[in-house]
Scaffold this motif. Sequence first.
Motif, PDB file in Angstrom:
ATOM      1  N   CYS A  52     -14.045 -12.930  -1.460  1.00 55.24           N
ATOM      2  CA  CYS A  52     -14.553 -12.302  -0.232  1.00 55.24           C
ATOM      3  C   CYS A  52     -13.364 -11.972   0.678  1.00 55.24           C
ATOM      4  O   CYS A  52     -12.367 -12.703   0.653  1.00 55.24           O
ATOM      5  CB  CYS A  52     -15.439 -13.237   0.573  1.00 55.24           C
ATOM      6  N   VAL A  60     -13.146 -12.650   3.652  1.00 52.43           N
ATOM      7  CA  VAL A  60     -12.914 -13.779   4.570  1.00 52.43           C
ATOM      8  C   VAL A  60     -12.357 -14.994   3.826  1.00 52.43           C
ATOM      9  O   VAL A  60     -12.261 -16.084   4.380  1.00 52.43           O
ATOM     10  CB  VAL A  60     -14.195 -14.175   5.350  1.00 52.43           C
ATOM     11  N   GLY A  86     -13.249 -18.468   4.839  1.00 52.13           N
ATOM     12  CA  GLY A  86     -14.632 -18.232   4.430  1.00 52.13           C
ATOM     13  C   GLY A  86     -15.521 -18.414   5.644  1.00 52.13           C
ATOM     14  O   GLY A  86     -15.079 -18.969   6.665  1.00 52.13           O
ATOM     15  N   CYS A  87     -16.757 -17.965   5.573  1.00 47.69           N
ATOM     16  CA  CYS A  87     -17.698 -18.231   6.659  1.00 47.69           C
ATOM     17  C   CYS A  87     -17.801 -19.754   6.760  1.00 47.69           C
ATOM     18  O   CYS A  87     -17.807 -20.440   5.726  1.00 47.69           O
ATOM     19  CB  CYS A  87     -19.055 -17.612   6.353  1.00 47.69           C
ATOM     20  N   PHE A 100     -19.944 -22.023   7.207  1.00 48.44           N
ATOM     21  CA  PHE A 100     -21.026 -22.800   6.570  1.00 48.44           C
ATOM     22  C   PHE A 100     -20.934 -22.734   5.045  1.00 48.44           C
ATOM     23  O   PHE A 100     -21.645 -23.455   4.344  1.00 48.44           O
ATOM     24  CB  PHE A 100     -22.403 -22.242   7.008  1.00 48.44           C
ATOM     25  N   CYS A 101     -20.102 -21.860   4.510  1.00 45.58           N
ATOM     26  CA  CYS A 101     -20.155 -21.494   3.089  1.00 45.58           C
ATOM     27  C   CYS A 101     -19.241 -22.379   2.241  1.00 45.58           C
ATOM     28  O   CYS A 101     -18.075 -22.582   2.562  1.00 45.58           O
ATOM     29  CB  CYS A 101     -19.757 -20.032   2.935  1.00 45.58           C
ATOM     30  N   GLY A 132     -20.081 -19.327  -1.821  1.00 45.71           N
ATOM     31  CA  GLY A 132     -20.888 -18.181  -2.233  1.00 45.71           C
ATOM     32  C   GLY A 132     -22.072 -18.507  -3.104  1.00 45.71           C
ATOM     33  O   GLY A 132     -22.537 -17.670  -3.860  1.00 45.71           O
ATOM     34  N   TYR A 156     -20.127 -15.158  -4.301  1.00 48.83           N
ATOM     35  CA  TYR A 156     -19.206 -14.452  -3.399  1.00 48.83           C
ATOM     36  C   TYR A 156     -19.699 -13.039  -3.076  1.00 48.83           C
ATOM     37  O   TYR A 156     -20.902 -12.808  -3.014  1.00 48.83           O
ATOM     38  CB  TYR A 156     -17.788 -14.471  -3.973  1.00 48.83           C
ATOM     39  N   THR A 157     -18.755 -12.083  -2.941  1.00 49.37           N
ATOM     40  CA  THR A 157     -19.101 -10.733  -2.458  1.00 49.37           C
ATOM     41  C   THR A 157     -19.043  -9.770  -3.639  1.00 49.37           C
ATOM     42  O   THR A 157     -17.961  -9.408  -4.110  1.00 49.37           O
ATOM     43  CB  THR A 157     -18.106 -10.309  -1.353  1.00 49.37           C
TER      44      THR A 157
END
Length: 303
Positions: free
Chosen positions: A30, A32, A41-42, A44-45, A48, A85-86
């Motif tokens: 990602c 991030v 990363g976000c 909370f994550c 993914g 992930y993304t």
Amino acid sequence: MEYWRDLSSWLKETYGRRLYRVPLDAGMTCPVRDGTISRTGCTFCAGGSGSFAIRYEGQKLSMEDLIYNGQNVPAGDYIGYFQAYTNTYAPAERLRFLFEHALADPLFAGIDIATRPDCIDAECLQLLQQLKEAYPHKFIWVELGLQTAVDATAETIGRGYSYDVFETCVQRLAEAGICVIVHVILSLPEEGLQDNIATMHALNALPVQGVKIQMLQILKGSVMAEEYRRDPDAFALFSEKEYAERCAYCLGHLRRDIVVHRLTGDGDRSLLLAPLWGVAKTQVINDIRHIMKEKHITQGSLL
Ligand code: SF4
């Protein structure tokens, strides 16, 4: 619809049968995580949601690979779910290779691509449109991790894009005829009921077909897990009843036609630090239903 528009009823209405997501991991990352936007990363994550995903490189999957909770699901009743992930964060040619192989696989009725709105550029949109035309008997869904429509919260959780990016992306996907499902987390730090309702209203104003709602979960390996270890009291985590009530009100504010794909967390239990009540999914769903019944709420009834 009893209290909300549930996924399995909608699948039966739309495709004549239930379909089952098969989580796939195509080896993405990602922006991030790789330093393009950030490296954390976000917050909370924990990676993914790809813990149970099958590593996928366009190979032909066997029925043994796809056994769903021990159930005997017929070939063709699966959804190839690009989950980890993304899944549009790669050159278009690689995406074409992966998505085409999954769409061509007779095991899959369609594909579901989890991604971020800032990772769907014009080339990616064109690819999705071309694939939709090339495989008219299959479907393509896109899942976008919005979590909240409130930009101040998005900044706190390190999401790395603003709400207007999401809005534009949803409009473009809808113009391309792609079904959009949005991820929302209730009980993010500093968010109250009015913020969650604002998120529901934002979705209502857009051509969104589905939503996945979940409670905030503190997962090992996430930034929040580190913060939680240092100071658990810094997180005002919901009790199960508080979450069920919040969900009930949010569903009351959600447009009636939006399909509810999920109302609980779906993460890897072995990573879950808190809240532990989240693993009893049936109990949570029953409580949401109970509160809606008690308060005479159905999806969209509070709009
Ligand atoms: S939530 Fe999505 S975009 Fe954010 S770090 Fe996790 S996989 Fe990446």
